[in-house]
Design a protein around this motif. Structure first.
Motif, PDB file in Angstrom:
ATOM      1  N   LYS A 134      77.999  53.786  57.931  1.00 42.92           N
ATOM      2  CA  LYS A 134      78.440  54.560  56.771  1.00 42.92           C
ATOM      3  C   LYS A 134      77.695  54.017  55.556  1.00 42.92           C
ATOM      4  O   LYS A 134      77.096  52.928  55.623  1.00 42.92           O
ATOM      5  N   PRO A 135      77.690  54.742  54.443  1.00 42.47           N
ATOM      6  CA  PRO A 135      77.056  54.195  53.248  1.00 42.47           C
ATOM      7  C   PRO A 135      77.614  52.813  52.930  1.00 42.47           C
ATOM      8  O   PRO A 135      78.822  52.613  52.862  1.00 42.47           O
ATOM      9  N   THR A 136      76.715  51.857  52.771  1.00 41.42           N
ATOM     10  CA  THR A 136      77.106  50.457  52.605  1.00 41.42           C
ATOM     11  C   THR A 136      76.440  49.884  51.372  1.00 41.42           C
ATOM     12  O   THR A 136      75.221  49.970  51.226  1.00 41.42           O
ATOM     13  N   GLN A 137      77.235  49.293  50.499  1.00 43.57           N
ATOM     14  CA  GLN A 137      76.640  48.700  49.315  1.00 43.57           C
ATOM     15  C   GLN A 137      75.919  47.409  49.680  1.00 43.57           C
ATOM     16  O   GLN A 137      76.458  46.555  50.371  1.00 43.57           O
ATOM     17  N   GLY A 138      74.694  47.297  49.211  1.00 40.13           N
ATOM     18  CA  GLY A 138      73.898  46.108  49.461  1.00 40.13           C
ATOM     19  C   GLY A 138      73.122  45.756  48.216  1.00 40.13           C
ATOM     20  O   GLY A 138      73.412  46.263  47.127  1.00 40.13           O
ATOM     21  N   TRP A 139      72.144  44.896  48.359  1.00 41.16           N
ATOM     22  CA  TRP A 139      71.340  44.541  47.200  1.00 41.16           C
ATOM     23  C   TRP A 139      69.961  44.063  47.612  1.00 41.16           C
ATOM     24  O   TRP A 139      69.731  43.638  48.742  1.00 41.16           O
ATOM     25  N   LEU A 140      69.046  44.155  46.674  1.00 39.64           N
ATOM     26  CA  LEU A 140      67.693  43.624  46.805  1.00 39.64           C
ATOM     27  C   LEU A 140      67.548  42.450  45.855  1.00 39.64           C
ATOM     28  O   LEU A 140      68.092  42.472  44.749  1.00 39.64           O
ATOM     29  N   ASN A 192      69.947  42.782  51.572  1.00 34.78           N
ATOM     30  CA  ASN A 192      71.220  42.351  52.139  1.00 34.78           C
ATOM     31  C   ASN A 192      72.184  43.532  52.169  1.00 34.78           C
ATOM     32  O   ASN A 192      72.357  44.225  51.170  1.00 34.78           O
ATOM     33  N   TYR A 193      72.826  43.762  53.318  1.00 33.59           N
ATOM     34  CA  TYR A 193      73.864  44.792  53.417  1.00 33.59           C
ATOM     35  C   TYR A 193      74.737  44.459  54.625  1.00 33.59           C
ATOM     36  O   TYR A 193      74.239  44.083  55.682  1.00 33.59           O
ATOM     37  N   GLY A 194      76.052  44.565  54.453  1.00 35.38           N
ATOM     38  CA  GLY A 194      76.953  44.189  55.545  1.00 35.38           C
ATOM     39  C   GLY A 194      76.698  42.744  55.946  1.00 35.38           C
ATOM     40  O   GLY A 194      76.677  41.838  55.117  1.00 35.38           O
ATOM     41  N   ASN A 195      76.482  42.536  57.242  1.00 34.09           N
ATOM     42  CA  ASN A 195      76.166  41.197  57.753  1.00 34.09           C
ATOM     43  C   ASN A 195      74.663  41.006  57.965  1.00 34.09           C
ATOM     44  O   ASN A 195      74.238  40.022  58.582  1.00 34.09           O
ATOM     45  N   VAL A 196      73.877  41.957  57.475  1.00 33.06           N
ATOM     46  CA  VAL A 196      72.433  41.939  57.706  1.00 33.06           C
ATOM     47  C   VAL A 196      71.698  41.376  56.493  1.00 33.06           C
ATOM     48  O   VAL A 196      72.001  41.718  55.351  1.00 33.06           O
ATOM     49  N   LEU A 241      53.383  43.901  49.438  1.00 36.05           N
ATOM     50  CA  LEU A 241      51.934  44.038  49.504  1.00 36.05           C
ATOM     51  C   LEU A 241      51.498  45.216  48.646  1.00 36.05           C
ATOM     52  O   LEU A 241      52.031  46.321  48.788  1.00 36.05           O
ATOM     53  N   ASN A 242      50.557  44.969  47.762  1.00 36.10           N
ATOM     54  CA  ASN A 242      50.066  46.015  46.867  1.00 36.10           C
ATOM     55  C   ASN A 242      51.218  46.684  46.114  1.00 36.10           C
ATOM     56  O   ASN A 242      51.268  47.913  45.980  1.00 36.10           O
ATOM     57  N   ASN A 243      52.159  45.846  45.692  1.00 36.92           N
ATOM     58  CA  ASN A 243      53.316  46.304  44.909  1.00 36.92           C
ATOM     59  C   ASN A 243      54.255  47.214  45.699  1.00 36.92           C
ATOM     60  O   ASN A 243      55.071  47.928  45.101  1.00 36.92           O
ATOM     61  N   SER A 244      54.154  47.182  47.041  1.00 40.54           N
ATOM     62  CA  SER A 244      54.984  48.061  47.856  1.00 40.54           C
ATOM     63  C   SER A 244      55.702  47.280  48.954  1.00 40.54           C
ATOM     64  O   SER A 244      55.248  46.207  49.371  1.00 40.54           O
ATOM     65  N   PHE A 245      56.820  47.844  49.433  1.00 36.30           N
ATOM     66  CA  PHE A 245      57.560  47.234  50.545  1.00 36.30           C
ATOM     67  C   PHE A 245      58.301  48.331  51.315  1.00 36.30           C
ATOM     68  O   PHE A 245      58.467  49.453  50.819  1.00 36.30           O
ATOM     69  N   LYS A 246      58.756  47.974  52.528  1.00 39.86           N
ATOM     70  CA  LYS A 246      59.477  48.946  53.342  1.00 39.86           C
ATOM     71  C   LYS A 246      60.458  48.232  54.266  1.00 39.86           C
ATOM     72  O   LYS A 246      60.122  47.218  54.879  1.00 39.86           O
ATOM     73  N   PHE A 247      61.675  48.769  54.349  1.00 41.69           N
ATOM     74  CA  PHE A 247      62.700  48.279  55.274  1.00 41.69           C
ATOM     75  C   PHE A 247      63.170  49.432  56.151  1.00 41.69           C
ATOM     76  O   PHE A 247      63.191  50.588  55.723  1.00 41.69           O
ATOM     77  N   ASN A 248      63.563  49.086  57.374  1.00 45.86           N
ATOM     78  CA  ASN A 248      64.160  50.062  58.289  1.00 45.86           C
ATOM     79  C   ASN A 248      65.434  49.483  58.873  1.00 45.86           C
ATOM     80  O   ASN A 248      65.577  48.268  59.011  1.00 45.86           O
ATOM     81  N   GLY A 249      66.359  50.355  59.239  1.00 50.91           N
ATOM     82  CA  GLY A 249      67.597  49.875  59.845  1.00 50.91           C
ATOM     83  C   GLY A 249      68.566  51.020  60.076  1.00 50.91           C
ATOM     84  O   GLY A 249      68.194  52.198  60.012  1.00 50.91           O
ATOM     85  N   LYS A 250      69.830  50.662  60.316  1.00 58.29           N
ATOM     86  CA  LYS A 250      70.855  51.652  60.621  1.00 58.29           C
ATOM     87  C   LYS A 250      72.192  51.165  60.106  1.00 58.29           C
ATOM     88  O   LYS A 250      72.518  49.984  60.213  1.00 58.29           O
ATOM     89  N   VAL A 251      72.959  52.072  59.516  1.00 59.87           N
ATOM     90  CA  VAL A 251      74.315  51.746  59.065  1.00 59.87           C
ATOM     91  C   VAL A 251      75.277  52.804  59.594  1.00 59.87           C
ATOM     92  O   VAL A 251      74.894  53.954  59.819  1.00 59.87           O
TER      93      VAL A 251
END
Length: 351
Positions: A70-76, A47-51, A58-68
């Motif tokens: 400016k630096p934006t505080q988010g969370w997992l 979660n970050y901004g309105n996204v 999978l196999n203890n791994s994950f990946k996200f892609n996107g664009k901001v």
């Protein structure tokens, strides 16, 4: 509430900023990859901004892609969303690599999936957060900490005036951990680029400055009267003539309960002086409050602010939180550590 230590090694700032900032300018999107240590193979949410995004681990791994922009505080966070804990981090347009630990923990009567980030690479935001935390932890108990903090923040903001973390630091120092004066805070605030800061941080800062005018150091403390366990109202003015620590807490607040042994030691150390403690609970369950008082062996005056009128007037945003007031009800310090309280009380007692 965000935690900035969630809470500045200056010699490293310029070189780090040059390297990572240049990279951020060249890169117009982010790639967030992570590994999780633990047996978790369900969805993870970003979660970050309105996204709000999600992928399967999978196999203890994950990946996200996107664009901001400016630096934006988010969370997992993990499943069950949104009832799992959150792991805060800044999202910025760079290749961010994180390592995290997964565990199941009991919280408020529920078993939740806990995710804890223990390492972040490729993020300028994470680097300055860690450096600030290291500075704070290394210096917070020094007698000249306030002067050290002010000088470090001047250097930090000069380099990072556009970064939202600068606004987060100032907002929390103004409202949650007011160790600097109003004058110092306003001088630092004048150096940040407010157009790049989070609106909530700017609002918190203004609220903190207003509160310093009312209940800051050298100001008269709030006069109030609250009930004890016998439903007898106790007036804070009845502690006139004593150096009094007014400690705000709740039975459900784990950090508050952890601090109680420290308060007990303080009370015992200054037993033969005019030092006293008043604990004010913001519990909405009187039974839970009384049981916690007895279990934690809080032998001093205990009051309850069920309607949170005192808490709201003082604009307390998180607990534990305290005020140290002198014999005349004037504020000596706000949200002090046990070491700071001991130092101030010792100085007053030796006079």
């Amino acid at each position: 509430m965000k935690n900035i230590f969630s809470l500045l090694i200056v010699c490293t700032f310029i070189s780090c900023k040059e390297n990572l900032t240049n990279k951020t300018k060249a890169q117009q999107s982010f790639n967030l990859t992570g590994t999780i240590n633990g047996a978790y193979s369900d969805y993870i949410y970003l979660n970050y901004g309105n996204v709000k995004d999600s992928v399967k681990v999978l196999n203890n791994s994950f990946k996200f892609n996107g664009k901001v922009e400016k630096p934006t505080q988010g969370w997992l966070n993990l499943k069950p969303d949104p009832d799992a804990n959150v792991a805060w981090l800044y999202i910025e347009n760079s290749d961010i690599i994180i390592q995290a630990d997964y565990d199941k923990k009991r919280h408020n009567g529920k078993t939740l999936n806990f995710l804890e980030i223990n390492n972040v690479k490729g993020s300028y935001s994470a680097k300055i957060q860690n450096e600030y935390k290291e500075f704070y932890q290394a210096n917070k108990n020094k007698e000249n900490f306030k002067a050290l903090l002010y000088e470090k923040l001047k250097s930090f903001i000069k380099i990072n005036k556009n970064h939202p973390f600068s606004g987060t630091i100032l907002s929390e120092i103004a409202l949650i951990n007011p160790v600097l004066t109003k004058k110092e805070l306003l001088q630092l605030y004048s150096k940040i680029d407010t157009t790049q800061q989070n609106k909530s941080d700017l609002e918190m800062f203004k609220m903190g400055i207003a509160n310093l005018d009312k209940y800051g150091i050298k100001k008269p403390f709030l006069e109030f009267s609250l009930p004890n366990a016998k439903n007898e109202n106790v007036d804070i003015k009845s502690f006139s003539g004593k150096i009094t620590l007014v400690d705000f807490w709740a039975s459900w607040c784990v950090p508050c309960r952890i601090k109680h042994p420290e308060l007990i030691k303080l009370k015992e150390k200054f037993l033969d002086t005019n030092f006293d403690i008043v604990s004010v609970s913001i519990d909405d369950n009187k039974k839970s409050w009384i049981e916690a008082v007895e279990k934690d062996n809080l032998t001093w005056t205990n009051l309850i602010d069920i309607d949170k009128k005192v808490n709201d007037e003082l604009k307390i945003q998180s607990i534990p939180f305290n005020y140290l007031i002198d014999e005349n009800g004037i504020v000596l310090g706000v949200n002090l550590s046990s070491i700071e309280i001991e130092r101030i009380v010792s100085e007053k007692a030796s006079r």
